[in-house]
Design an enzyme around this catalytic site. Structure first.
Site, mmCIF file in Angstrom:
data_model
loop_
_atom_site.group_PDB
_atom_site.id
_atom_site.type_symbol
_atom_site.label_atom_id
_atom_site.label_comp_id
_atom_site.label_asym_id
_atom_site.label_seq_id
_atom_site.Cartn_x
_atom_site.Cartn_y
_atom_site.Cartn_z
ATOM 1 N N TYR A 133 8.990 26.454 2.232
ATOM 2 C CA TYR A 133 9.238 25.942 0.875
ATOM 3 C C TYR A 133 8.731 26.975 -0.125
ATOM 4 O O TYR A 133 7.532 27.255 -0.192
ATOM 5 C CB TYR A 133 8.530 24.593 0.708
ATOM 6 C CG TYR A 133 8.673 23.917 -0.637
ATOM 7 C CD1 TYR A 133 9.618 24.313 -1.584
ATOM 8 C CD2 TYR A 133 7.842 22.842 -0.963
ATOM 9 C CE1 TYR A 133 9.725 23.669 -2.806
ATOM 10 C CE2 TYR A 133 7.946 22.185 -2.181
ATOM 11 C CZ TYR A 133 8.884 22.607 -3.100
ATOM 12 O OH TYR A 133 8.984 21.965 -4.309
ATOM 13 N N LYS A 161 13.490 25.719 1.983
ATOM 14 C CA LYS A 161 13.809 25.070 0.713
ATOM 15 C C LYS A 161 13.544 26.109 -0.366
ATOM 16 O O LYS A 161 12.397 26.471 -0.635
ATOM 17 C CB LYS A 161 12.940 23.826 0.501
ATOM 18 C CG LYS A 161 13.148 23.157 -0.859
ATOM 19 C CD LYS A 161 12.188 21.991 -1.061
ATOM 20 C CE LYS A 161 12.357 21.368 -2.445
ATOM 21 N NZ LYS A 161 11.411 20.246 -2.680
#
Length: 292
Positions: A133, A161
């Site tokens: 992320y 992400k």
């Protein structure tokens, strides 16, 4: 399970700030009925930074219990200490979660080599699929495409992400990784463009209040029906933007309460309730999206 509209779920609390299991079940039922592909429990939107370690584990396990196999659950397990991130991740090894979402270390701003070693250490100590992320606006740390590519070679690091909002990152990463490495948007406002460039879905804040619409948006884009997807996205755009009118998850928790999805919009300090000005803005965005 790792494609389409994945919700970064809010953590509902009662008026005293305790975790509200009744509202949590209501939220989960809403996402099951709306076609949400998976739930991220206790990520940034789930207020991981203000939950105790015990509460963190409880919310993930309650989400698993209340979802009862109806929707996959991904555990947020990021930390700015590698040993803490490893411990959080290992806690869920045999829990039933389908994977973990792990943010880059925040505040201490490691080098690219530090980022590589951090995520490698986590992956080596758990067999769970790991989703990286990258959200520099929150962490002060930007994981660059060459570092992502090095990490993508590790078997159980399956995707990222990407929440910079920089669409050029899609092609930059794609050029360096295998086709099976998942690229997921972390920015609702640019998610459709992200998917059109080769992304596989979005880990979404907007889906907390527009779950059906975000699932439909991702399905249309996956089918190549970009004309209809753009029309839908245009309707949702004020929501994508205004859910960040004040620091997230302040606006989205207010919106969840306004739609009757949970009992209160309680947050824990240092997060404070949505202002009157903010509530007017978010209410208008919900109305424009056809949700109110």
């Amino acid at each position: 399970m790792f494609t389409g509209s994945i919700v970064a779920l809010v953590t509902p609390m009662d008026e005293k700030g305790a975790i509200d299991r009744v509202s949590l079940k209501k939220l989960i039922d809403y996402h099951v009925a709306s076609g949400t592909a998976a739930i991220v429990a206790v990520g940034t939107t789930g207020e991981t930074s203000t939950l105790s370690h015990e509460e963190h584990g409880d919310v993930v396990m309650w989400t698993l219990e209340l979802s009862d196999g109806r929707v996959p659950v991904i555990a947020g397990t990021g930390a700015n200490s590698t040993s803490e991130a490893v411990s959080l991740t290992r806690r869920f090894n045999d829990s039933g979660v389908v994977g973990c979402l792990s943010v880059t270390p925040y505040y201490n701003r490691p080098s690219q080599e530090g980022l590589f070693q951090h995520f490698r250490a986590i992956a080596e100590r758990s067999d769970l699929p790991q989703i990286l992320y990258n959200v520099p606006a929150r962490t002060g740390c930007d994981m660059l495409p060459p570092t992502v590519a090095r990490l993508a070679e590790i078997k159980n690091i399956i995707g990222i992400k990407e929440a910079t909002g920089n669409l050029s990152r899609v092609s930059q990463i794609q050029e360096l990784v295998n086709d099976d490495f998942l690229l997921l948007s972390g920015d609702d406002a640019s998610a459709l463009d992200f998917i059109q460039l080769g992304g596989k879905g979005v880990i979404s804040v907007t889906a907390n209040v527009a779950a059906k619409e975000m699932a439909q948006l991702c399905a249309l884009a996956a089918d190549g029906n970009y004309a209809d997807a753009r029309r839908l996205n245009q309707r949702l755009m004020p929501l994508h933007q205004k859910l960040f009118f004040e620091p997230s998850p302040i606006p989205v928790k207010w919106a969840c309460k306004a739609l009757g999805l949970m009992a209160t919009d309680t947050l824990r300090l240092p997060m404070t309730p949505l202002t009157r000005a903010g509530s007017r803005v978010v209410r208008q965005a919900l109305t424009d999206a056809g949700l109110l």
